[in-house]
Design an enzyme around this catalytic site. Structure first.
Site, PDB file in Angstrom:
ATOM      1  N   GLN A 295       0.466  -3.909   1.357  1.00 20.79           N
ATOM      2  CA  GLN A 295      -0.631  -2.954   1.235  1.00 20.79           C
ATOM      3  C   GLN A 295      -1.652  -3.403   0.197  1.00 20.79           C
ATOM      4  O   GLN A 295      -1.311  -3.721  -0.939  1.00 20.79           O
ATOM      5  CB  GLN A 295      -0.097  -1.576   0.842  1.00 20.79           C
ATOM      6  CG  GLN A 295      -1.189  -0.526   0.739  1.00 20.79           C
ATOM      7  CD  GLN A 295      -0.635   0.872   0.623  1.00 20.79           C
ATOM      8  OE1 GLN A 295      -0.323   1.327  -0.475  1.00 20.79           O
ATOM      9  NE2 GLN A 295      -0.497   1.563   1.746  1.00 20.79           N
ATOM     10  N   ARG A 341      -4.858   4.036   3.633  1.00 23.59           N
ATOM     11  CA  ARG A 341      -5.294   2.929   2.783  1.00 23.59           C
ATOM     12  C   ARG A 341      -5.670   1.678   3.560  1.00 23.59           C
ATOM     13  O   ARG A 341      -6.612   0.972   3.202  1.00 23.59           O
ATOM     14  CB  ARG A 341      -4.203   2.618   1.753  1.00 23.59           C
ATOM     15  CG  ARG A 341      -4.075   3.689   0.699  1.00 23.59           C
ATOM     16  CD  ARG A 341      -2.940   3.429  -0.261  1.00 23.59           C
ATOM     17  NE  ARG A 341      -2.926   4.425  -1.326  1.00 23.59           N
ATOM     18  CZ  ARG A 341      -2.004   4.494  -2.270  1.00 23.59           C
ATOM     19  NH1 ARG A 341      -0.997   3.621  -2.277  1.00 23.59           N
ATOM     20  NH2 ARG A 341      -2.056   5.419  -3.210  1.00 23.59           N
TER      21      ARG A 341
END
EC number: 1.3.5.1
Length: 665
Positions: A295, A341
């Site tokens: 991420q 995200r």
């Protein structure tokens, strides 16, 4: 135990090679005194052995359970075990409150319903959707259902949550969170302590842990698992303070060592986030899962990489480009700046690529907060205001913060079931590895799948740290006989340590680490392509070969940080190899893994069309499956296998599974 430590230190001269001087007198004094036991309990099973090497005598310990790591997950597992009556050791390379959990800012998700009506099943839906349907729905069911009780438990432990005027726990908006299964607008589900939630959570758990009789081994670097006949029987570790080697024999071992963000050049992770547990499992011949999913947090401070919490956008902050546009309206018309995200990071990268970036180089965007009331910034985001001033020279009440996507979290890790038990996949079935558990960022349950929702990580820590303790308590009893190990168990680990301590090659540890980090940063970033990934695989394989030619400079054994950093580099390299080879092999885009040459998800069905009349793609022809990666430690060769995603919940009548769909915000 103090007598054992003193005895082990008196053996120092026997360990050191003739070329190395004996330890100075200052290093031969008693261990530093803490307000809790750091060297373990005195018991008859603790003894010094020279069965591995006369140069490195080993101190043997015996416990019911050993936990590796003392962040949020490790502490919750450790005191949960001690509370249940288990003789528990917690081995950690850092003092507990220095663990990286302390850096989490935004909050912890739970459907408490303090701001509006909420339901944990809506949280479940958002987490499955956020995972891009790579998350295991039984584990997501368990985590989201347990979330409200987990937060109330923290409140009862004394965690000082921010409050509403009515005195309830304040909950802010966070990305990818909705009401009524995505149809009811933005949810306010993120419980927080201003913008320092991780700091508060870690200190709360640490304070709670002092109630229990856990033996803490602080500044002990775990080297490897002790495996016998496919079972885990403990760990072997290096005491950084005095150089002693320790074997912890236990019926149950819990890995809670965190992520491996330091494989990248720019990241929000602490320098100690080196994937130690992930690498130990790899060296034990066990698989890691989904390491290609890394991420990138949308808002790291430009040029510094420091985290700016998603809570800024949850409080009303917006992202703007050089033209002053609130550009997220183009990419996520409904959620806008509070899309998940991976969506926000890709959108920012596209804006920069298309020439709408900010600054002289047009290589970042702005996070605008100065339209918010100063009182709100002071009470809800005090840490961010300070961080922005220190690292960007920005007064958030007057000007925007320059931000850029930065590596933040590893969705992949050690594969486990929802009970925290480490698993392998054999002949089409999941098999539990006896005696081995994992939780926190080191594990892949998989509740995050291809993309983690913000504020689900702190929830993951406490829910699955507790789950490990509960599972052990259900399957074992305190004081049961501890399985034996071979007299020379751990000798390969000690031989490797000795080799690195006296390594006299041509490449510095720092040089090899930088080469690895820059290769990962440039070849496995927000957007990926086949040719770049292939080049990255070749480069990393060469860097892995270069590890045979490392040069270390400190030949001592007391507080040898050169040696520890080299051991950490070995761990990072194993994680990096599995990440980039897994990414190269996955010919699709899903969650945080965005391929420019394969722009779409490849599922078992085409979910953009009606399912009626479609035939399910064979397992080999679609990518809605978990990657299992293995590494031959000697050659660095990576082998990939796959296991199916678990689509069923723990109780379909109580919580229906969420079928895959096109993911949009």
């Amino acid at each position: 135990m103090a007598a054992v430590v003193a005895a082990s230190r008196s053996l120092a001269k026997c360990w050191l090679r003739p070329a190395v001087r004996a330890w100075p007198a200052a290093c031969q004094t008693h261990a530093r005194n803490f307000h809790f036991t750091v060297d373990g309990k005195k018991n008859a099973s603790t003894k010094v052995s020279d069965s591995i090497s006369t140069q490195y005598p080993v101190v043997d310990h015996e416990f019911d359970a050993v936990v590796v790591g003392a962040g949020g997950a490790g502490l919750r597992a450790a005191f949960g075990l001690s509370e249940a009556g288990f003789n528990t050791a917690c081995v950690t390379k850092l003092f507990p409150t220095r663990s990286h959990t302390v850096a989490a800012q935004g909050g912890i998700n739970a459907a408490l319903g303090n701001m509006e009506d909420d339901n944990w099943r809506w949280h479940f839906y958002d987490t499955v959707k956020g995972s891009d349907w790579l998350g295991d729905q039984d584990a997501i069911h368990y985590m989201t259902e347990q979330a409200p009780a987990a937060v109330i438990e923290l409140e009862n432990y004394g965690m000082p949550f921010s409050r509403t005027e009515e005195g309830k726990i304040y909950q802010r908006a966070f990305g990818g969170q909705s009401l009524q299964f995505g149809k009811g607008g933005q949810a306010h589900r993120c419980c927080c302590v201003a913008d320092r939630t991780g700091h508060s959570l870690l200190h709360t758990l640490y304070g709670r842990s002092l109630r229990y009789d856990t033996s803490y081994f602080v500044e002990y670097f775990a080297l490897d698992l002790l495996m016998e006949n496919g079972e885990c029987r403990g760990v072997i570790a290096l005491c950084i303070e005095d150089g002693t080697i320790h074997r912890f024999r236990a019926k149950n071992t819990v890995i809670a060592t965190g992520g491996y963000g330091r494989t990248y050049f720019s990241c929000t992770s602490a320098h100690t986030s080196t994937g130690d547990g992930t690498a130990m499992v790899t060296r034990a011949g066990l698989p890691c899962q989904d390491l290609e999913f890394v991420q990138f947090h949308p808002t790291g401070i430009y040029g510094a990489g420091c985290l700016i919490t998603e809570g800024c956008r949850g409080e009303g902050g917006i992202l703007i480009n050089s033209q002053g546009e609130r550009f997220m309206e183009r990419y996520a018309p409904v959620a806008k700046d509070l899309a998940s995200r991976d969506v926000v990071s890709r959108s920012m990268t596209i804006e920069i690529r298309e020439g709408r970036g900010c600054g002289p180089e047009k290589d970042h965007v702005y996070l605008q907060l100065h339209h918010l009331p100063p009182q709100q910034l002071a009470t809800r985001l005090p840490g961010i205001s300070e961080t922005a001033m220190i690292f960007a020279g920005v007064d958030v009440t007057k000007e925007p913060i320059p931000v850029l996507p930065t590596v933040h979290y590893n969705m992949g890790g050690i594969p486990t079931n929802y009970k925290g038990q480490v698993i392998t996949h054999v002949n089409g079935e999941d098999k539990v590895v006896p005696g081995l558990y994992a939780c926190g960022e080191a594990a892949s349950a998989s509740v995050h799948g291809a993309n983690r929702l913000g504020a689900n990580s702190l929830l993951d820590l406490v829910v699955f740290g507790r789950a490990c303790a509960l599972t052990i308590a259900e399957t074992c009893k305190p004081g049961e006989p501890v399985p034996s190990i071979k007299p020379n168990a751990g000798e390969e680990s000690v031989a490797n340590l000795d080799k690195l301590r006296f390594a006299d090659g041509t490449i510095r540890t720092s040089e090899a680490r930088l080469n690895m980090q820059k290769t990962m940063q440039s070849h496995a970033a927000v957007f990926r392509t086949g040719s770049i990934l292939q080049e990255g695989c070749e480069k990393l394989s060469q860097i892995y070969c270069d590890l045979a030619h490392l040069k270390t400079f400190d030949r001592g054994i007391v507080w040898n940080t050169d040696l520890v950093e080299t051991l950490e580099l070995q761990n990072l390299m194993l994680c990096a190899l599995q990440t980039i080879y897994g990414a190269e092999a996955r010919k699709e885009s899903r969650g945080a893994h965005a391929r420019e040459d394969y722009k779409f998800r490849i599922d078992d069905f085409d979910y953009s069309k009606p399912l009626q009349g479609q035939q399910k793609r064979p397992f080999e022809e679609h990518w809605r499956k978990h990657t299992l990666s293995y590494v031959d430690v000697k050659s660095g060769k990576v082998t990939l296998k796959y296991r199916p995603v678990i689509d069923r919940t723990l109780n379909e009548e109580d919580c229906s599974s969420v079928p895959p769909a096109i993911r949009s915000y």
